[in-house]
Design an enzyme around this catalytic site. Structure first.
Site, PDB file in Angstrom:
ATOM      1  N   ASN A 150       0.852  -1.200   0.000  1.00  0.00           N
ATOM      2  CA  ASN A 150       0.000   0.000   0.000  1.00  0.00           C
ATOM      3  C   ASN A 150       0.882   1.243   0.000  1.00  0.00           C
ATOM      4  OD1 ASN A 150       0.544   0.806   2.864  1.00  0.00           O
ATOM      5  ND2 ASN A 150      -0.333  -1.224   3.215  1.00  0.00           N
TER       6      ASN A 150
ATOM      7  N   ALA B 210       1.022   1.421  11.708  1.00  0.00           N
ATOM      8  CA  ALA B 210       1.376   0.717  10.459  1.00  0.00           C
ATOM      9  C   ALA B 210       0.134   0.413   9.628  1.00  0.00           C
ATOM     10  CB  ALA B 210       2.100  -0.593  10.800  1.00  0.00           C
TER      11      ALA B 210
ATOM     12  N   ASP C 131      -4.401  -6.731   5.139  1.00  0.00           N
ATOM     13  CA  ASP C 131      -5.439  -7.598   5.703  1.00  0.00           C
ATOM     14  C   ASP C 131      -5.460  -8.954   5.011  1.00  0.00           C
ATOM     15  OD1 ASP C 131      -6.427  -5.763   7.596  1.00  0.00           O
ATOM     16  OD2 ASP C 131      -7.524  -4.694   6.027  1.00  0.00           O
TER      17      ASP C 131
ATOM     18  N   ASP D  16      -5.060 -10.025  12.546  1.00  0.00           N
ATOM     19  CA  ASP D  16      -5.258  -8.619  12.948  1.00  0.00           C
ATOM     20  C   ASP D  16      -4.421  -8.420  14.214  1.00  0.00           C
ATOM     21  OD1 ASP D  16      -6.113  -6.180  14.030  1.00  0.00           O
ATOM     22  OD2 ASP D  16      -8.039  -6.345  12.978  1.00  0.00           O
TER      23      ASP D  16
ATOM     24  N   PHE E 242      -5.041   3.179  14.771  1.00  0.00           N
ATOM     25  CA  PHE E 242      -5.379   4.158  13.743  1.00  0.00           C
ATOM     26  C   PHE E 242      -6.543   3.613  12.931  1.00  0.00           C
ATOM     27  CE2 PHE E 242      -2.415   7.748  13.104  1.00  0.00           C
ATOM     28  CZ  PHE E 242      -1.612   7.546  14.216  1.00  0.00           C
TER      29      PHE E 242
HETATM   30  N1  CTP Z   1      -4.153  -3.453  11.952  1.00  0.00           N
HETATM   31  C1  CTP Z   1      -3.524  -4.547  12.484  1.00  0.00           C
HETATM   32  N2  CTP Z   1      -3.463  -5.713  11.760  1.00  0.00           N
HETATM   33  C2  CTP Z   1      -4.045  -5.806  10.548  1.00  0.00           C
HETATM   34  C3  CTP Z   1      -4.699  -4.673  10.009  1.00  0.00           C
HETATM   35  C4  CTP Z   1      -4.730  -3.519  10.739  1.00  0.00           C
HETATM   36  O1  CTP Z   1      -2.992  -4.462  13.581  1.00  0.00           O
HETATM   37  N3  CTP Z   1      -3.951  -6.944   9.884  1.00  0.00           N
HETATM   38  C5  CTP Z   1      -4.209  -2.212  12.744  1.00  0.00           C
HETATM   39  C6  CTP Z   1      -3.628  -0.974  12.079  1.00  0.00           C
HETATM   40  O2  CTP Z   1      -2.259  -0.782  12.415  1.00  0.00           O
HETATM   41  C7  CTP Z   1      -4.499   0.158  12.620  1.00  0.00           C
HETATM   42  C8  CTP Z   1      -5.823  -0.510  12.898  1.00  0.00           C
HETATM   43  O3  CTP Z   1      -5.561  -1.912  12.928  1.00  0.00           O
HETATM   44  O4  CTP Z   1      -3.998   0.648  13.848  1.00  0.00           O
HETATM   45  C9  CTP Z   1      -6.901  -0.237  11.921  1.00  0.00           C
HETATM   46  O5  CTP Z   1      -6.492  -0.521  10.640  1.00  0.00           O
HETATM   47  P1  CTP Z   1      -7.474  -0.323   9.397  1.00  0.00           P
HETATM   48  O6  CTP Z   1      -6.809  -0.839   8.172  1.00  0.00           O
HETATM   49  O7  CTP Z   1      -8.023   1.074   9.390  1.00  0.00           O
HETATM   50  O8  CTP Z   1      -8.677  -1.214   9.792  1.00  0.00           O
HETATM   51  P2  CTP Z   1      -8.969  -2.709   9.722  1.00  0.00           P
HETATM   52  O9  CTP Z   1      -9.128  -3.173  11.118  1.00  0.00           O
HETATM   53  O10 CTP Z   1      -7.981  -3.425   8.878  1.00  0.00           O
HETATM   54  O11 CTP Z   1     -10.415  -2.690   9.055  1.00  0.00           O
HETATM   55  P3  CTP Z   1     -10.881  -2.347   7.543  1.00  0.00           P
HETATM   56  O12 CTP Z   1      -9.689  -2.695   6.674  1.00  0.00           O
HETATM   57  O13 CTP Z   1     -12.047  -3.200   7.377  1.00  0.00           O
HETATM   58  O14 CTP Z   1     -11.209  -0.885   7.537  1.00  0.00           O
END
Ligand code: CTP
Length: 398
Positions: free
Chosen positions: A209, A274, A278, A305, A323
């Protein structure tokens, strides 16, 4: 952090590196410091006092016997009001004088009278730097409580290659910020994640990304300046390690999880900035995938996650900040993540808003916790980092 109300003395001695100090003076002035530049006579052969006067808005001092200036007998007053005194570039000569208390011009007399932190950035030919006399003098400066920055190794103006280069102005600026910042997070163990992850498709390709890592690095830098014990786990980014920060480089989400989990139990505060994938390709090809046909379908599978796992296993008293980067329904989505991941605070931004997000140096964020939300104006990422840490400090330590 800005430097309003701080008075900085910048000493310049005769070295080609003097031009770099113009950038430093300008950066300090932009940070609202009151900067007084004192030059040796030799320094004026390399750069004009007028350059510094224009950049700082203050009279540049060159000599004790400048009859036209109020400080001619008041260098002690100048020394008294200084919060920090940096000599950059510091020649072998000024180092020798400072080490032995010789005060025979404006710079060395003011230096001897100053009780504030003093920092030397030596810049000279390698042989002069390595000379045992210079080394002994540097040891003496350290013995008397002054800070000596190790020069860099590289191509020197004299044509030699070796140690003796003055560090870049950004590094000197950071050391000043670090020294002057109020140490209100002393001993607090802070873990920060930053940057993008890369999920391999084959030996030459990956899914990633646009995260630059700037927000996470700004948080790590700001926490270190405040005296915290900071570990920064980062994906692949093109950023220098902030001063005083322990950096762990990772590539994939799985590696990031390993590195975060190794530190999490010992951390008082965890900030997950970070941008973690996903999903990752289900199968990583051993060999480069050759083109064939018009379409390529990649099967992807979920990654862990990391933040949700941290929330589920939070140790008592630990502060967890996430975040939420959204393109729609920012507040609603962020609040859901705050609750679902068991966080103490979430920093939400909308990537569709101009001035927020990955590619820029600014951000527009809303800090959300169980008490409510605080919408911040457009700020530099450094300022956003300060506001996040202020909030964490207030909530965790009162
Ligand atoms: N995060 C994480 N592990 C992942 C994805 C995200 O720890 N596999 C953490 C990011 O560092 C951030 C938070 O979760 O602090 C939210 O990330 P975001 O991408 O906004 O949300 P998601 O939980 O991934 O949800 P979505 O993609 O459905 O918006």
């Amino acid at each position: 952090m800005d430097l309003s109300g701080k008075h900085i003395i910048l000493g310049i001695t005769g070295s080609i590196a003097a031009y770099k100090s113009a950038y430093l003076a300008s950066a300090l002035k932009k940070a609202k410091a009151d900067v007084t530049v004192i030059m040796t006579k030799n320094a004026t052969e390399f750069i004009a006092p007028l350059t510094f006067e224009t950049l700082t808005g203050n009279r540049c001092l060159v000599d004790t016997f400048d009859r036209n200036f109020q400080y001619e007998v008041e260098h002690v007053e100048l020394a008294k009001k200084a919060d920090i005194f940096m000599i950059a570039p510091a020649s072998a000569d000024v180092i020798a004088k400072a080490a032995h208390g010789i005060a025979d011009d404006m710079l060395t007399t003011t230096l001897l009278a100053a009780a504030c932190p003093k920092i030397f950035a030596p810049a000279m030919n390698t042989r002069m730097f390595q000379n045992p006399i210079t080394q002994d003098n540097l040891s003496l400066l350290k013995k008397y409580g002054m800070t000596v920055i190790t020069p860099q190794t590289g191509y020197l103006a004299c044509g030699d290659v070796g140690i003796g280069k003055m560090p870049e102005p950004e590094a000197l600026y950071e050391l000043i910020m670090y020294t002057l910042c109020q140490k209100n997070l002393c001993g607090v163990k802070v873990l920060v994640s930053a940057g993008p992850t890369r999920e391999a498709i084959d030996p030459v390709r990956f899914v990633s990304n646009h995260s630059s890592g700037k927000m996470g690095f700004a948080i790590a830098r700001a926490a270190a300046r405040r005296g915290a014990d900071v570990t920064l786990v980062t994906g692949q980014v093109n950023l220098a390690t902030p001063l005083g920060v322990m950096r762990v480089d990772v590539t994939s989400a799985a590696e990031m999880q390993g590195a975060i989990n190794a530190q999490a139990k010992n951390s008082d505060v965890i900030v997950m900035a970070a941008a973690i994938a996903d999903y990752r390709p289900k199968h990583v090809a051993d060999q480069k995938i050759k083109k064939s046909g018009d379409n390529l379908i990649l099967e992807m599978m979920r990654t862990a996650d990391i933040l949700a796992d941290l929330g589920a296993n939070k140790k008592p008293g630990q502060f967890l900040c996430g975040f939420a980067m959204e393109s729609e329904n920012m507040e609603k989505n962020a609040k859901e993540k705050l609750a679902k991941k068991n966080l103490d605070m979430i920093v939400a931004n909308n990537i569709r808003t101009e001035g927020a997000g990955f590619a820029v140096d600014t951000n527009i964020v809303t800090l959300i916790d169980s008490e409510g939300e605080t919408q911040l104006p457009i700020l530099s990422k450094d300022e956003v980092a300060e506001r996040i840490l202020d909030e964490i400090k207030r909530k965790k330590f009162g």
